[in-house]
Design an enzyme around this catalytic site. Structure first.
Site: not given
Ligand code: C5P
Length: 406
Positions: A213, A292, A310-312, A332, A346
């Site tokens: 992105n 490739k 995963p959502d870190i 953020f 959020k």
């Molecule tokens: O869900 P969203 O991507 O909008 O959330 C943004 C926040 O979550 C940011 O702080 C981003 O660094 C964190 N994030 C993360 N892991 C992900 C997605 C988002 O740590 N997979």
């Protein structure tokens, strides 16, 4: 950014080949908004002329304690009283030995001794041959100078003018400038360990393609720098971006969301603050190919299956340390509209005490931004400014919340 506007710096040069870098340093200080008064030892004038330093600082240079330009004939008093800091770059081994003994037989050493010690910091940028640097006498002098209240900067490492290689080179002008700017920042996070994620992630499709992105990493890098300036020990876990590492910050490069999570997880166990600015990809390709993917001419399109990353941040926010308050988590949110509403939701969803909203399309890649801080008490806007300026304000906000919770 004019980080040194309203600052008056007395730039001292003692004798050494690194004097050639002092010209560039002087220019950098002026460019950062400082007024600069140059004072040179006699030895320094053997390496670079006062004419050069006068032209760059736009002020005539002082070299002698017998200079009668000052009406009271006390240049050492006047110069040191005006200064916000005295920066000696280069500081030679001999000059440091002299300072250590409180000797004052030339204007530069006399001025350093005469400075009001509680108000005017003395910052030394050592420069010398590696053997001279390692010599027990130099090391002993440096520790004593620190104990006497001087700030001694690091030295650089590498090839030296004498042809030898090792520690002892003077830092580069931009490194000294960054250290000086940091010196003037309040130490709001002294002793804290801060972990920051920044940049995009890159999810492989095949060995030559991927999904990413437009995150530039600039906001995260500015936050890492601001936290370091505030006295924190900072680790920055970063996806693929081409930005220089802020001075004094430990950098861990990763590519994918899974790699970012693997790097963050152990580091979060030993951090006091976690600030997640990274634009982590929501999905990755389920089975990236080793080879490739080829276009075979038949018009057939590849089919990609995705899986969720995963959502870190949410994971770290659920850890025991975060829930007990030992680790303060900041998220953020990059939104395109209805910032307050989306960012508030959020904050709840991620389970973090502080969430920072910004308008994604308006900030990606830019040097400026505007932030909206949301915590349990409501919201606060940090108006449009340079990202480093906003990062310093955010650090102050975080430090205040940390001190309120103790
Ligand atoms: O869900 P969203 O991507 O909008 O959330 C943004 C926040 O979550 C940011 O702080 C981003 O660094 C964190 N994030 C993360 N892991 C992900 C997605 C988002 O740590 N997979």
């Amino acid at each position: 950014m004019n980080d040194l506007s309203n600052k008056h710096i007395v730039l001292g040069l003692s004798g050494g080949i690194a004097c050639y870098k002092a010209a560039e340093l002087c220019r950098a200080l002026v460019k950062a908004g400082a007024s600069v008064q140059v004072v040179m030892s006699e030895a320094a004038t053997q390496f670079i002329t006062p004419v050069t330093m006068q032209a760059l600082s736009n002020r005539s240079v002082f070299t002698s304690q017998w200079d009668d330009r000052e009406s009271n004939n006390m240049a050492h008093i006047n110069l040191s009283r005006e200064a916000d800091a005295i920066l000696v770059a280069p500081a030679s081994a001999d000059f440091m030995a002299k300072l250590l003994h409180g000797r004052a037989d030339d204007l530069l050493s006399l001025m350093c001794l005469a400075r009001p010690i509680a108000q005017v910091p003395l910052i030394l940028a050592p420069a010398m041959n590696r053997e001279m640097w390692q010599h027990p006498a130099t090391q002993r002098n440096m520790s004593q100078l620190k104990a006497d209240g001087a700030f001694v900067l690091d030295v650089g490492q590498g090839e030296q003018a004498c042809g030898e290689t090792g520690d002892g080179r003077m830092l580069e002008p931009e490194e000294i400038l960054a250290d000086l700017i940091a010196h003037f920042q309040p130490k709001r996070l002294a002793g804290k360990r801060v972990l920051v994620t920044a940049g995009p992630t890159f999810e492989m499709i095949d060995p030559v393609r991927g999904i990413t992105n437009l995150s530039s990493g600039k906001m995260g890098f500015a936050i890492a720098r601001a936290a370091q300036e505030a006295g924190a020990q900072v680790t920055l876990v970063v996806g693929p971006v081409s930005l220089p590492t802020p001075r004094g910050v430990q950098r861990v490069d990763v590519k994918t969301a899974l790699q970012m999570q693997a790097a963050v997880s152990p580091l979060s166990d030993s951090s006091d603050v976690f600030i997640a600015t990274a634009a982590v990809a929501d999905w990755r390709v389920e089975s990236p190919t080793d080879q490739k993917i080829k276009k075979d001419g038949s018009g057939a399109l590849p089919v990609l299956a995705f899986t969720e990353n995963p959502d870190i941040l949410a994971g770290v926010a659920q850890s025991k340390r975060a829930r007990s308050g030992a680790l303060y988590c900041v998220g953020f949110a990059a939104e395109s509209h209805d910032l307050l509403e989306h960012a508030t939701a959020k904050r709840q969803r991620k389970g973090v005490p502080l969430l920072v909203g910004n308008i994604g399309p308006a900030t990606f890649g830019q040097d400026d931004n505007a932030l909206l801080l949301i915590d349990e008490n409501g919201s606060k806007a940090l108006p449009h400014a340079h990202k480093l300026d906003l990062a310093r304000q955010l650090v102050a906000e975080i430090a205040q919340r940390l001190s309120n919770s103790h």
